[in-house]
Design a protein around this motif. Structure first.
Motif, PDB file in Angstrom:
ATOM      1  N   ALA A 241     -32.806  10.865  20.542  1.00  9.97           N
ATOM      2  CA  ALA A 241     -31.381  11.024  20.821  1.00  9.97           C
ATOM      3  C   ALA A 241     -30.626  10.084  19.889  1.00  9.97           C
ATOM      4  O   ALA A 241     -31.167   9.079  19.438  1.00  9.97           O
ATOM      5  CB  ALA A 241     -31.078  10.690  22.275  1.00  9.97           C
ATOM      6  N   VAL A 242     -29.368  10.428  19.615  1.00  9.95           N
ATOM      7  CA  VAL A 242     -28.530   9.594  18.755  1.00  9.95           C
ATOM      8  C   VAL A 242     -27.247   9.261  19.507  1.00  9.95           C
ATOM      9  O   VAL A 242     -26.607  10.149  20.073  1.00  9.95           O
ATOM     10  CB  VAL A 242     -28.173  10.312  17.428  1.00  9.95           C
ATOM     11  N   ILE A 243     -26.917   7.974  19.509  1.00 13.03           N
ATOM     12  CA  ILE A 243     -25.620   7.534  20.013  1.00 13.03           C
ATOM     13  C   ILE A 243     -24.857   7.016  18.807  1.00 13.03           C
ATOM     14  O   ILE A 243     -25.307   6.092  18.118  1.00 13.03           O
ATOM     15  CB  ILE A 243     -25.763   6.431  21.072  1.00 13.03           C
ATOM     16  N   PHE A 244     -23.709   7.622  18.544  1.00 13.46           N
ATOM     17  CA  PHE A 244     -22.893   7.263  17.393  1.00 13.46           C
ATOM     18  C   PHE A 244     -21.611   6.640  17.933  1.00 13.46           C
ATOM     19  O   PHE A 244     -20.830   7.304  18.612  1.00 13.46           O
ATOM     20  CB  PHE A 244     -22.585   8.511  16.558  1.00 13.46           C
ATOM     21  N   MET A 245     -21.399   5.354  17.654  1.00 10.28           N
ATOM     22  CA  MET A 245     -20.248   4.639  18.198  1.00 10.28           C
ATOM     23  C   MET A 245     -19.150   4.495  17.156  1.00 10.28           C
ATOM     24  O   MET A 245     -19.410   4.132  16.013  1.00 10.28           O
ATOM     25  CB  MET A 245     -20.660   3.261  18.709  1.00 10.28           C
ATOM     26  N   ILE A 246     -17.927   4.787  17.606  1.00  6.94           N
ATOM     27  CA  ILE A 246     -16.751   4.723  16.747  1.00  6.94           C
ATOM     28  C   ILE A 246     -15.755   3.759  17.371  1.00  6.94           C
ATOM     29  O   ILE A 246     -15.521   3.798  18.581  1.00  6.94           O
ATOM     30  CB  ILE A 246     -16.118   6.118  16.606  1.00  6.94           C
ATOM     31  N   ASN A 247     -15.161   2.921  16.557  1.00  7.19           N
ATOM     32  CA  ASN A 247     -14.152   1.978  17.024  1.00  7.19           C
ATOM     33  C   ASN A 247     -12.817   2.716  17.137  1.00  7.19           C
ATOM     34  O   ASN A 247     -12.166   3.005  16.137  1.00  7.19           O
ATOM     35  CB  ASN A 247     -14.054   0.814  16.038  1.00  7.19           C
ATOM     36  N   ALA A 248     -12.399   3.019  18.361  1.00  3.72           N
ATOM     37  CA  ALA A 248     -11.153   3.765  18.599  1.00  3.72           C
ATOM     38  C   ALA A 248      -9.913   2.927  18.335  1.00  3.72           C
ATOM     39  O   ALA A 248      -8.800   3.446  18.356  1.00  3.72           O
ATOM     40  CB  ALA A 248     -11.123   4.292  20.029  1.00  3.72           C
ATOM     41  N   ALA A 249     -10.089   1.646  18.085  1.00  7.20           N
ATOM     42  CA  ALA A 249      -8.959   0.764  17.821  1.00  7.20           C
ATOM     43  C   ALA A 249      -8.798   0.453  16.343  1.00  7.20           C
ATOM     44  O   ALA A 249      -7.994  -0.391  15.976  1.00  7.20           O
ATOM     45  CB  ALA A 249      -9.117  -0.536  18.609  1.00  7.20           C
ATOM     46  N   ASN A 250      -9.552   1.137  15.480  1.00  3.26           N
ATOM     47  CA  ASN A 250      -9.496   0.862  14.046  1.00  3.26           C
ATOM     48  C   ASN A 250      -9.275   2.154  13.275  1.00  3.26           C
ATOM     49  O   ASN A 250     -10.231   2.746  12.753  1.00  3.26           O
ATOM     50  CB  ASN A 250     -10.777   0.164  13.585  1.00  3.26           C
ATOM     51  N   PRO A 251      -8.024   2.595  13.167  1.00  3.68           N
ATOM     52  CA  PRO A 251      -7.754   3.867  12.485  1.00  3.68           C
ATOM     53  C   PRO A 251      -8.114   3.878  11.004  1.00  3.68           C
ATOM     54  O   PRO A 251      -8.330   4.934  10.432  1.00  3.68           O
ATOM     55  CB  PRO A 251      -6.252   4.073  12.689  1.00  3.68           C
ATOM     56  N   THR A 252      -8.243   2.704  10.388  1.00  7.76           N
ATOM     57  CA  THR A 252      -8.585   2.676   8.963  1.00  7.76           C
ATOM     58  C   THR A 252     -10.032   3.083   8.705  1.00  7.76           C
ATOM     59  O   THR A 252     -10.386   3.395   7.578  1.00  7.76           O
ATOM     60  CB  THR A 252      -8.333   1.283   8.349  1.00  7.76           C
ATOM     61  N   GLN A 253     -10.862   3.085   9.737  1.00  7.94           N
ATOM     62  CA  GLN A 253     -12.265   3.455   9.572  1.00  7.94           C
ATOM     63  C   GLN A 253     -12.558   4.907   9.942  1.00  7.94           C
ATOM     64  O   GLN A 253     -13.704   5.344   9.846  1.00  7.94           O
ATOM     65  CB  GLN A 253     -13.147   2.536  10.430  1.00  7.94           C
ATOM     66  N   ILE A 254     -11.544   5.653  10.358  1.00  2.00           N
ATOM     67  CA  ILE A 254     -11.757   7.020  10.845  1.00  2.00           C
ATOM     68  C   ILE A 254     -12.433   7.897   9.797  1.00  2.00           C
ATOM     69  O   ILE A 254     -13.420   8.566  10.080  1.00  2.00           O
ATOM     70  CB  ILE A 254     -10.435   7.668  11.309  1.00  2.00           C
ATOM     71  N   SER A 255     -11.919   7.898   8.577  1.00  2.00           N
ATOM     72  CA  SER A 255     -12.473   8.811   7.570  1.00  2.00           C
ATOM     73  C   SER A 255     -13.927   8.472   7.247  1.00  2.00           C
ATOM     74  O   SER A 255     -14.766   9.367   7.159  1.00  2.00           O
ATOM     75  CB  SER A 255     -11.611   8.832   6.303  1.00  2.00           C
ATOM     76  N   SER A 256     -14.242   7.183   7.096  1.00  2.00           N
ATOM     77  CA  SER A 256     -15.632   6.838   6.773  1.00  2.00           C
ATOM     78  C   SER A 256     -16.547   7.124   7.964  1.00  2.00           C
ATOM     79  O   SER A 256     -17.685   7.569   7.779  1.00  2.00           O
ATOM     80  CB  SER A 256     -15.757   5.392   6.314  1.00  2.00           C
ATOM     81  N   SER A 257     -16.069   6.909   9.192  1.00  2.73           N
ATOM     82  CA  SER A 257     -16.874   7.224  10.378  1.00  2.73           C
ATOM     83  C   SER A 257     -17.142   8.717  10.469  1.00  2.73           C
ATOM     84  O   SER A 257     -18.246   9.145  10.814  1.00  2.73           O
ATOM     85  CB  SER A 257     -16.172   6.753  11.649  1.00  2.73           C
ATOM     86  N   CYS A 258     -16.146   9.515  10.155  1.00  5.29           N
ATOM     87  CA  CYS A 258     -16.309  10.970  10.192  1.00  5.29           C
ATOM     88  C   CYS A 258     -17.324  11.427   9.146  1.00  5.29           C
ATOM     89  O   CYS A 258     -18.193  12.257   9.439  1.00  5.29           O
ATOM     90  CB  CYS A 258     -14.965  11.654   9.982  1.00  5.29           C
ATOM     91  N   ILE A 259     -17.254  10.877   7.966  1.00  3.11           N
ATOM     92  CA  ILE A 259     -18.208  11.232   6.904  1.00  3.11           C
ATOM     93  C   ILE A 259     -19.629  10.846   7.323  1.00  3.11           C
ATOM     94  O   ILE A 259     -20.570  11.621   7.143  1.00  3.11           O
ATOM     95  CB  ILE A 259     -17.811  10.565   5.568  1.00  3.11           C
ATOM     96  N   GLN A 260     -19.786   9.662   7.913  1.00 10.35           N
ATOM     97  CA  GLN A 260     -21.114   9.234   8.362  1.00 10.35           C
ATOM     98  C   GLN A 260     -21.634  10.143   9.473  1.00 10.35           C
ATOM     99  O   GLN A 260     -22.809  10.517   9.480  1.00 10.35           O
ATOM    100  CB  GLN A 260     -21.082   7.789   8.839  1.00 10.35           C
ATOM    101  N   LEU A 261     -20.755  10.507  10.406  1.00 13.27           N
ATOM    102  CA  LEU A 261     -21.168  11.399  11.494  1.00 13.27           C
ATOM    103  C   LEU A 261     -21.606  12.750  10.943  1.00 13.27           C
ATOM    104  O   LEU A 261     -22.667  13.273  11.312  1.00 13.27           O
ATOM    105  CB  LEU A 261     -20.031  11.573  12.503  1.00 13.27           C
ATOM    106  N   LEU A 262     -20.820  13.327  10.050  1.00 12.90           N
ATOM    107  CA  LEU A 262     -21.181  14.615   9.451  1.00 12.90           C
ATOM    108  C   LEU A 262     -22.495  14.523   8.683  1.00 12.90           C
ATOM    109  O   LEU A 262     -23.303  15.450   8.713  1.00 12.90           O
ATOM    110  CB  LEU A 262     -20.061  15.119   8.543  1.00 12.90           C
ATOM    111  N   SER A 263     -22.709  13.405   8.026  1.00 13.52           N
ATOM    112  CA  SER A 263     -23.941  13.214   7.265  1.00 13.52           C
ATOM    113  C   SER A 263     -25.167  13.240   8.175  1.00 13.52           C
ATOM    114  O   SER A 263     -26.158  13.915   7.867  1.00 13.52           O
ATOM    115  CB  SER A 263     -23.866  11.885   6.509  1.00 13.52           C
ATOM    116  N   ILE A 264     -25.115  12.550   9.290  1.00 10.84           N
ATOM    117  CA  ILE A 264     -26.299  12.537  10.151  1.00 10.84           C
ATOM    118  C   ILE A 264     -26.446  13.842  10.929  1.00 10.84           C
ATOM    119  O   ILE A 264     -27.554  14.257  11.231  1.00 10.84           O
ATOM    120  CB  ILE A 264     -26.360  11.300  11.072  1.00 10.84           C
TER     121      ILE A 264
END
Length: 155
Positions: free
Chosen positions: A56-79
């Motif tokens: 199983a994979v748990i992918f955690m995103i910091n909901a309080a850091n909008p500047t990281q949204i694009s890189s988090s999305c790219i990482q999520l799509l990659s995995i």
């Protein structure tokens, strides 16, 4: 007035830092031992070396850091597109919802286009809002882990 009096009995929360490197933690959830391997975002280049062992994979995103949204999305799509993870369930956690600056689940789902991702993904994807600081949503995380992870039952 001391800082403990002004902020309650516990005092100021400690600063948090992103995970650097990798951590192993064993959890017991309803008599089932589950090993969690935590890999920090800066370790993304080596993530694929751990895919074959994932149940199983748990992918955690910091909901309080909008500047990281694009890189988090790219990482999520990659995995999500990794062949070794095609049959592995995913739990996407939007963390730090306790902070006044955090985005709502609706905002995060919209920014990530989660409905489109879920519709196209081969994996089952669940979404949860959590606060690792105050424990909000963690009971739902444990329920998800228990139902989506084989683990080993303890005597």
């Amino acid at each position: 007035m001391s800082s403990k009096e002004s902020t309650g009995e516990l005092g100021e929360p400690p600063p948090t830092l992103p995970t650097v490197g990798t951590n192993l933690t064993d959890l017991v959830v309803n008599r089932k031992r589950i090993t969690i391997r935590e890999l920090g975002g800066c370790m993304a280049p080596i993530w694929p070396s751990y895919y074959k062992d994932c149940e199983a994979v748990i992918f955690m995103i910091n909901a309080a850091n909008p500047t990281q949204i694009s890189s988090s999305c790219i990482q999520l799509l990659s995995i999500l597109t990794a062949e070794q993870l095609e049959q592995v369930p995913f739990l996407v956690l939007f963390n730090k919802v306790d902070l006044s600056c955090s985005m709502s689940l609706v905002e995060m789902k919209s920014l990530f286009r989660m409905d489109d991702i879920i519709a196209c993904a081969k994996q089952h994807i669940s979404l949860l809002e959590v606060s690792a600081w105050d424990g909000r949503g963690l009971d739902q995380v444990f329920k998800w882990l228990h139902s989506h992870h084989k683990g080993r039952y303890l005597p």
